[in-house]
Design a protein around this motif. Structure first.
Motif, PDB file in Angstrom:
ATOM      1  N   ALA A  39       1.039  -1.236   0.218  1.00 21.74           N
ATOM      2  CA  ALA A  39      -0.067  -0.117  -0.018  1.00 21.74           C
ATOM      3  C   ALA A  39       0.856   1.239  -0.110  1.00 21.74           C
ATOM      4  O   ALA A  39       1.948   1.192   0.638  1.00 21.74           O
ATOM      5  CB  ALA A  39      -1.013  -0.036   1.197  1.00 21.74           C
ATOM      6  N   LEU A  40       0.756   2.241  -1.130  1.00 20.13           N
ATOM      7  CA  LEU A  40       1.321   3.593  -0.854  1.00 20.13           C
ATOM      8  C   LEU A  40       0.700   4.622  -0.174  1.00 20.13           C
ATOM      9  O   LEU A  40      -0.709   4.894  -0.330  1.00 20.13           O
ATOM     10  CB  LEU A  40       1.521   3.895  -2.396  1.00 20.13           C
ATOM     11  N   LEU A  41       1.352   5.072   0.963  1.00 18.82           N
ATOM     12  CA  LEU A  41       0.733   6.025   1.747  1.00 18.82           C
ATOM     13  C   LEU A  41       1.701   7.302   1.739  1.00 18.82           C
ATOM     14  O   LEU A  41       2.879   7.330   1.712  1.00 18.82           O
ATOM     15  CB  LEU A  41       0.560   5.501   3.188  1.00 18.82           C
ATOM     16  N   THR A  42       0.991   8.491   2.161  1.00 19.85           N
ATOM     17  CA  THR A  42       1.693   9.696   2.456  1.00 19.85           C
ATOM     18  C   THR A  42       1.393  10.248   3.509  1.00 19.85           C
ATOM     19  O   THR A  42       0.259  10.693   3.762  1.00 19.85           O
ATOM     20  CB  THR A  42       1.504  10.515   1.129  1.00 19.85           C
ATOM     21  N   VAL A  43       2.662  10.529   4.480  1.00 21.53           N
ATOM     22  CA  VAL A  43       2.359  11.233   5.685  1.00 21.53           C
ATOM     23  C   VAL A  43       2.712  12.540   5.567  1.00 21.53           C
ATOM     24  O   VAL A  43       3.810  12.948   5.155  1.00 21.53           O
ATOM     25  CB  VAL A  43       3.262  10.333   6.864  1.00 21.53           C
ATOM     26  N   ALA A  44       1.739  13.392   5.924  1.00 19.33           N
ATOM     27  CA  ALA A  44       2.071  15.077   5.935  1.00 19.33           C
ATOM     28  C   ALA A  44       2.231  15.405   7.291  1.00 19.33           C
ATOM     29  O   ALA A  44       1.235  15.201   8.133  1.00 19.33           O
ATOM     30  CB  ALA A  44       0.726  15.403   5.352  1.00 19.33           C
ATOM     31  N   ALA A  45       3.431  16.252   7.470  1.00 18.82           N
ATOM     32  CA  ALA A  45       3.509  16.442   8.760  1.00 18.82           C
ATOM     33  C   ALA A  45       4.155  17.883   8.612  1.00 18.82           C
ATOM     34  O   ALA A  45       4.698  18.262   7.680  1.00 18.82           O
ATOM     35  CB  ALA A  45       4.587  15.648   9.489  1.00 18.82           C
ATOM     36  N   GLY A  72      -1.627  13.282  16.858  1.00 20.35           N
ATOM     37  CA  GLY A  72      -2.748  13.569  16.105  1.00 20.35           C
ATOM     38  C   GLY A  72      -2.360  14.681  14.877  1.00 20.35           C
ATOM     39  O   GLY A  72      -3.141  15.301  14.162  1.00 20.35           O
ATOM     40  N   ALA A  73      -0.979  15.322  14.959  1.00 16.16           N
ATOM     41  CA  ALA A  73      -0.679  16.655  14.150  1.00 16.16           C
ATOM     42  C   ALA A  73      -0.497  16.081  12.670  1.00 16.16           C
ATOM     43  O   ALA A  73      -0.485  16.920  11.672  1.00 16.16           O
ATOM     44  CB  ALA A  73       0.496  17.241  14.606  1.00 16.16           C
ATOM     45  N   ALA A  74      -0.073  14.786  12.483  1.00 14.57           N
ATOM     46  CA  ALA A  74       0.094  14.536  11.267  1.00 14.57           C
ATOM     47  C   ALA A  74      -0.999  13.624  10.362  1.00 14.57           C
ATOM     48  O   ALA A  74      -1.682  12.961  11.155  1.00 14.57           O
ATOM     49  CB  ALA A  74       1.493  13.460  11.243  1.00 14.57           C
ATOM     50  N   THR A  75      -1.297  13.612   9.225  1.00 17.65           N
ATOM     51  CA  THR A  75      -2.167  12.969   8.530  1.00 17.65           C
ATOM     52  C   THR A  75      -1.610  11.641   7.599  1.00 17.65           C
ATOM     53  O   THR A  75      -0.350  11.913   7.161  1.00 17.65           O
ATOM     54  CB  THR A  75      -2.861  13.905   7.680  1.00 17.65           C
ATOM     55  N   VAL A  76      -2.524  10.806   7.452  1.00 15.02           N
ATOM     56  CA  VAL A  76      -1.893   9.845   6.490  1.00 15.02           C
ATOM     57  C   VAL A  76      -3.083   9.901   5.361  1.00 15.02           C
ATOM     58  O   VAL A  76      -3.981   9.321   5.424  1.00 15.02           O
ATOM     59  CB  VAL A  76      -1.801   8.633   7.135  1.00 15.02           C
ATOM     60  N   GLU A  77      -2.396   9.887   4.217  1.00 18.78           N
ATOM     61  CA  GLU A  77      -3.324   9.732   2.898  1.00 18.78           C
ATOM     62  C   GLU A  77      -2.918   8.430   2.089  1.00 18.78           C
ATOM     63  O   GLU A  77      -1.576   7.940   1.981  1.00 18.78           O
ATOM     64  CB  GLU A  77      -3.165  10.844   2.046  1.00 18.78           C
ATOM     65  N   ALA A  78      -3.834   7.633   1.629  1.00 22.73           N
ATOM     66  CA  ALA A  78      -3.827   6.316   0.786  1.00 22.73           C
ATOM     67  C   ALA A  78      -3.425   7.020  -0.647  1.00 22.73           C
ATOM     68  O   ALA A  78      -4.063   8.088  -1.040  1.00 22.73           O
ATOM     69  CB  ALA A  78      -4.948   5.518   1.143  1.00 22.73           C
ATOM     70  N   GLY A  79      -2.714   5.939  -1.201  1.00 22.02           N
ATOM     71  CA  GLY A  79      -2.355   6.287  -2.590  1.00 22.02           C
ATOM     72  C   GLY A  79      -2.355   5.042  -3.521  1.00 22.02           C
ATOM     73  O   GLY A  79      -1.549   4.972  -4.552  1.00 22.02           O
ATOM     74  N   GLY A  80      -3.166   4.209  -3.327  1.00 25.66           N
ATOM     75  CA  GLY A  80      -3.222   3.056  -4.049  1.00 25.66           C
ATOM     76  C   GLY A  80      -2.259   1.888  -3.605  1.00 25.66           C
ATOM     77  O   GLY A  80      -1.689   2.020  -2.473  1.00 25.66           O
ATOM     78  N   THR A  81      -2.089   0.794  -4.547  1.00 29.50           N
ATOM     79  CA  THR A  81      -0.904  -0.042  -4.240  1.00 29.50           C
ATOM     80  C   THR A  81      -0.104  -0.227  -5.359  1.00 29.50           C
ATOM     81  O   THR A  81      -0.057   0.209  -6.670  1.00 29.50           O
ATOM     82  CB  THR A  81      -1.653  -1.566  -4.289  1.00 29.50           C
ATOM     83  N   GLU A  82       1.138  -0.758  -5.385  1.00 32.03           N
ATOM     84  CA  GLU A  82       2.031  -0.969  -6.264  1.00 32.03           C
ATOM     85  C   GLU A  82       3.203  -2.065  -5.833  1.00 32.03           C
ATOM     86  O   GLU A  82       3.281  -2.420  -4.615  1.00 32.03           O
ATOM     87  CB  GLU A  82       2.900   0.438  -6.279  1.00 32.03           C
ATOM     88  N   PHE A  83       3.638  -2.805  -6.728  1.00 28.38           N
ATOM     89  CA  PHE A  83       4.699  -3.795  -6.468  1.00 28.38           C
ATOM     90  C   PHE A  83       5.765  -3.023  -6.327  1.00 28.38           C
ATOM     91  O   PHE A  83       6.366  -2.384  -7.254  1.00 28.38           O
ATOM     92  CB  PHE A  83       4.497  -4.812  -7.591  1.00 28.38           C
ATOM     93  N   VAL A  84       6.711  -3.593  -5.266  1.00 23.43           N
ATOM     94  CA  VAL A  84       7.929  -2.783  -4.738  1.00 23.43           C
ATOM     95  C   VAL A  84       8.712  -3.812  -4.566  1.00 23.43           C
ATOM     96  O   VAL A  84       8.549  -4.889  -3.988  1.00 23.43           O
ATOM     97  CB  VAL A  84       7.560  -1.893  -3.794  1.00 23.43           C
ATOM     98  N   ASP A  85      10.107  -3.652  -5.059  1.00 27.00           N
ATOM     99  CA  ASP A  85      11.394  -4.490  -4.699  1.00 27.00           C
ATOM    100  C   ASP A  85      11.631  -4.521  -3.104  1.00 27.00           C
ATOM    101  O   ASP A  85      11.430  -3.441  -2.594  1.00 27.00           O
ATOM    102  CB  ASP A  85      12.534  -4.088  -5.451  1.00 27.00           C
TER     103      ASP A  85
END
Length: 208
Positions: free
Chosen positions: A136-142, A194-207
């Motif tokens: 799962a690809l996620l982005t953490v914004a802080a 609780g100051a950072a957020t996590v956004e989902a970005g789909g999935t991908e095959f990763v080495d």
């Protein structure tokens, strides 16, 4: 749905000689059928004096796209055994070309099968494989104040940090198994109060 598979991480070549015939196996990663065909065309161009350039490829995590060619060798004695090795070894997104320079001695059908299949197997042994997992690809914004420590904590915990982008805030791209997403979200919330957020970005095959 396939969550992991093996592939080759880079191009490589293995050469063997059997009864004066040279068998040169070129392996390469290929994420699509056009990429595999382009590699085959390149190897053909690099070996204009070869007797045969036989090939096999397997594309996709589930191996649904695959093709093989005997390139003038007796039917089923070259491309098929090459393909069988790739499938048996469970490697995907890979293309193999075995270039043969004929040495003047007939090998027979059984000898050809062993030679072509053996060339691919030996090349895989030499080059080695890497595992790819569906993550799962996620982005953490802080904010900038928290981002440095958060990134260090992520790396220390063994998380796959794919990139860090700086703007009004800091965005850290991570990849992890889908089964761990809920726990990861809780961890980020606790670690940053609780100051950072996590956004989902789909999935991908990763080495991995």
């Amino acid at each position: 749905m396939v969550d992991r598979y093996l592939t080759v991480g880079r191009e490589g070549v293995h050469e063997s000689e059997i009864k004066r015939s040279r068998f040169v196996c070129a392996l390469a990663p290929a994420g699509s059928e056009p990429a595999a065909q382009a590699f085959i065309a390149r190897i053909r161009k690099e070996n204009p004096g070869a007797t045969h350039n036989c090939f096999a490829y397997v594309i996709g995590a589930e191996g649904r796209v695959h093709k093989a060619s005997d390139d003038g060798e007796p039917g089923g004695t070259a491309g098929t055994p090459m393909l069988q090795v790739l499938l048996r070894r469970e490697v995907r997104d890979v293309v193999a070309v075995v270039t043969r320079y004929y040495g003047g001695v007939q090998l027979g059908a059984g000898g050809l099968v062993r030679a072509y299949g053996g060339a691919v197997s030996a090349a895989l042994d030499d080059l080695g494989t890497v595992e790819r997992r569906r993550l799962a690809l996620l982005t953490v914004a802080a904010d900038h104040q928290r981002a440095g420590k958060l990134e260090n904590d992520l790396r220390s915990a063994g998380r796959t940090v794919r990139g860090v982008r700086y703007g009004a805030d800091v965005r850290i791209d991570v990849a992890l198994p889908e089964s761990e997403v809920a726990a990861f979200r809780s961890w980020v919330a606790d670690s940053t109060s609780g100051a950072a957020t996590v956004e989902a970005g789909g999935t991908e095959f990763v080495d991995v």
